[in-house]
Design a protein around this motif. Structure first.
Motif, short mmCIF file in Angstrom:
data_model
loop_
_atom_site.label_atom_id
_atom_site.label_comp_id
_atom_site.label_asym_id
_atom_site.label_seq_id
_atom_site.Cartn_x
_atom_site.Cartn_y
_atom_site.Cartn_z
N VAL A 119 0.83 -1.21 0.00
CA VAL A 119 0.00 0.00 0.00
C VAL A 119 0.86 1.26 0.00
CG1 VAL A 119 -1.84 -1.20 1.23
CG2 VAL A 119 -0.22 0.22 2.52
N ASP A 120 0.26 2.34 -0.48
CA ASP A 120 0.93 3.64 -0.47
C ASP A 120 0.66 4.38 0.84
OD1 ASP A 120 1.83 3.44 -3.23
OD2 ASP A 120 -0.28 3.68 -3.77
N LEU A 121 -0.58 4.26 1.35
CA LEU A 121 -0.98 4.90 2.59
C LEU A 121 -1.86 3.94 3.38
CD1 LEU A 121 -1.97 8.43 1.20
CD2 LEU A 121 0.10 7.90 2.51
N SER A 122 -1.83 4.06 4.69
CA SER A 122 -2.66 3.17 5.51
C SER A 122 -3.63 3.96 6.38
CB SER A 122 -1.79 2.28 6.40
OG SER A 122 -1.05 3.07 7.32
N ILE A 123 -4.84 3.43 6.50
CA ILE A 123 -5.86 3.97 7.39
C ILE A 123 -6.16 2.92 8.43
CG2 ILE A 123 -8.25 4.79 7.58
CD1 ILE A 123 -8.09 5.72 4.69
N TYR A 124 -6.15 3.30 9.70
CA TYR A 124 -6.49 2.35 10.77
C TYR A 124 -7.76 2.83 11.46
CZ TYR A 124 -5.67 -1.33 14.16
OH TYR A 124 -5.78 -2.46 14.92
N VAL A 125 -8.68 1.89 11.68
CA VAL A 125 -9.98 2.20 12.27
C VAL A 125 -10.11 1.55 13.64
CG1 VAL A 125 -12.48 2.18 11.91
CG2 VAL A 125 -10.95 2.18 9.92
N ILE A 126 -10.42 2.36 14.64
CA ILE A 126 -10.83 1.83 15.94
C ILE A 126 -12.22 2.37 16.23
CG2 ILE A 126 -8.48 1.64 16.83
CD1 ILE A 126 -8.98 4.21 18.45
N ASP A 127 -12.90 1.83 17.22
CA ASP A 127 -14.22 2.37 17.53
C ASP A 127 -14.35 2.67 19.01
OD1 ASP A 127 -16.35 0.30 18.84
OD2 ASP A 127 -14.87 -0.80 17.65
N VAL A 128 -15.21 3.62 19.30
CA VAL A 128 -15.41 4.10 20.67
C VAL A 128 -15.84 2.97 21.60
CG1 VAL A 128 -16.88 5.61 22.08
CG2 VAL A 128 -15.87 6.47 19.97
N GLY A 129 -16.57 2.00 21.06
CA GLY A 129 -17.04 0.88 21.87
C GLY A 129 -15.92 0.02 22.44
N MET A 130 -14.71 0.14 21.88
CA MET A 130 -13.56 -0.61 22.39
C MET A 130 -13.05 -0.04 23.70
SD MET A 130 -11.51 -0.94 18.76
CE MET A 130 -10.02 -1.55 19.53
N GLY A 131 -13.47 1.21 24.01
CA GLY A 131 -13.03 1.86 25.25
C GLY A 131 -12.21 3.11 24.97
N GLY A 132 -12.37 4.08 25.84
CA GLY A 132 -11.69 5.35 25.65
C GLY A 132 -10.20 5.28 25.88
N ASP A 133 -9.69 4.18 26.45
CA ASP A 133 -8.27 4.08 26.76
C ASP A 133 -7.44 3.52 25.60
OD1 ASP A 133 -9.44 1.58 26.93
OD2 ASP A 133 -8.15 0.91 28.57
N ILE A 134 -8.08 3.13 24.51
CA ILE A 134 -7.35 2.52 23.39
C ILE A 134 -6.22 3.42 22.87
CG2 ILE A 134 -7.55 1.74 20.98
CD1 ILE A 134 -8.52 -0.30 23.00
N PRO A 135 -6.45 4.73 22.66
CA PRO A 135 -5.33 5.56 22.18
C PRO A 135 -4.14 5.59 23.12
CG PRO A 135 -7.42 6.68 21.84
CD PRO A 135 -7.72 5.48 22.68
N ARG A 136 -4.40 5.51 24.42
CA ARG A 136 -3.29 5.53 25.39
C ARG A 136 -2.46 4.26 25.34
NH1 ARG A 136 -7.36 7.62 28.70
NH2 ARG A 136 -7.48 5.75 30.01
N ASN A 160 -19.89 5.07 28.29
CA ASN A 160 -19.19 5.93 29.26
C ASN A 160 -17.80 6.35 28.80
OD1 ASN A 160 -21.32 5.82 31.24
ND2 ASN A 160 -20.63 3.75 31.76
N VAL A 161 -17.73 6.79 27.55
CA VAL A 161 -16.47 7.28 27.01
C VAL A 161 -16.54 8.81 26.89
CG1 VAL A 161 -15.02 7.40 24.94
CG2 VAL A 161 -15.81 5.19 25.77
N ASP A 162 -15.54 9.47 27.43
CA ASP A 162 -15.41 10.92 27.35
C ASP A 162 -14.67 11.25 26.06
OD1 ASP A 162 -14.65 13.59 27.54
OD2 ASP A 162 -14.25 13.49 29.69
N LEU A 163 -15.40 11.76 25.06
CA LEU A 163 -14.79 12.02 23.75
C LEU A 163 -13.74 13.13 23.81
CD1 LEU A 163 -17.76 11.73 21.23
CD2 LEU A 163 -15.89 10.12 21.59
N ASP A 164 -13.94 14.10 24.70
CA ASP A 164 -12.95 15.18 24.82
C ASP A 164 -11.62 14.63 25.34
OD1 ASP A 164 -14.69 17.15 23.92
OD2 ASP A 164 -15.47 17.56 25.94
N GLN A 165 -11.68 13.76 26.34
CA GLN A 165 -10.47 13.15 26.86
C GLN A 165 -9.83 12.23 25.82
OE1 GLN A 165 -8.78 13.69 29.88
NE2 GLN A 165 -7.25 12.51 28.74
N MET A 166 -10.69 11.51 25.10
CA MET A 166 -10.19 10.60 24.07
C MET A 166 -9.46 11.39 22.99
SD MET A 166 -12.28 7.51 22.23
CE MET A 166 -11.40 6.11 21.53
N LYS A 167 -9.99 12.55 22.63
CA LYS A 167 -9.34 13.39 21.63
C LYS A 167 -7.97 13.84 22.10
CE LYS A 167 -9.94 17.48 18.74
NZ LYS A 167 -10.82 18.61 18.34
#
Length: 206
Positions: A119-136, A160-167
């Protein structure tokens, strides 16, 4: 015209149920009237996702190919991508005017990355239902994918995911690299993905 060789090849990865197929479907519906595109969909033991896209009539059937990878799903996009490379060549032969080729991985984990040969570029998809701590938790897919999509934002209040904190966590993990919060199934954020394909991939979309 993009600066990559041949059609722009976009890898779409993410865990099972994150919304990879919804993203692929939405991109096909939004872009296929203006550009020549095709899809290669990976599954471990079935071609179920490809069949879904065919039933949804997002593209002519001949522009959708299902690949059964067997074994570990990220092997077929990284360690030994030969089965996918063959599928890419098949699509290029079928459609010499091909501008965009979406390569959807089977359900994988946060350590999954795409081979630069594939591939030339990659897109990765996660979802909020996995939990707000996934990015950390980080991982190569979170930190190094060319675009990160945080999908199913409509579920935040239900899990119970805080989107502002997740961002804030996403911004820290990404270190300036692009990301999108959205709802792929509801077409929210697709215009941002299309813009990414134009600016980062050089895709000419009328």
């Amino acid at each position: 015209m993009n600066n990559f060789r041949g059609p722009l090849k976009i890898g779409i990865g993410g865990p099972v149920g994150a919304g990879k197929t919804s993203l692929t479907e939405a991109l096909c519906k939004n872009l296929s009237k203006n550009i020549s595109m095709a899809v290669i969909s990976n599954d471990i033991y079935t071609i179920e996702d490809a069949e879904y896209l065919m039933r949804a009539q997002v593209l002519p059937i001949e522009r959708i190919k299902g690949v059964e990878t067997g074994g570990c799903p990220h092997t077929a996009i990284r360690e030994d991508a030969s089965i996918n490379l063959l599928a890419v060549e098949e699509m290029k032969q079928k459609f010499p005017d091909l501008q965009l080729l979406l390569i959807e991985s089977g359900g994988d984990n946060l350590a999954a990355t795409f081979s630069p040969e594939l591939v030339d570029l990659s897109i990765y998809v996660i979802d909020v239902g996995m939990g707000g701590d996934i990015p950390r938790k980080g991982g190569p897919a979170i930190k190094k994918s060319d675009l990160l999509i945080i999908n199913k934002t409509d579920l935040a209040n239900h899990v119970n995911v805080d989107l502002d904190q997740m961002k804030l966590d996403v911004e820290t993990a990404r270190s300036g690299m692009p990301y999108i919060f959205g709802e792929m199934k509801n077409n929210k954020g697709i215009e941002n993905v299309a813009e990414f394909l134009k600016t980062e991939g050089g895709l000419e979309i009328n």
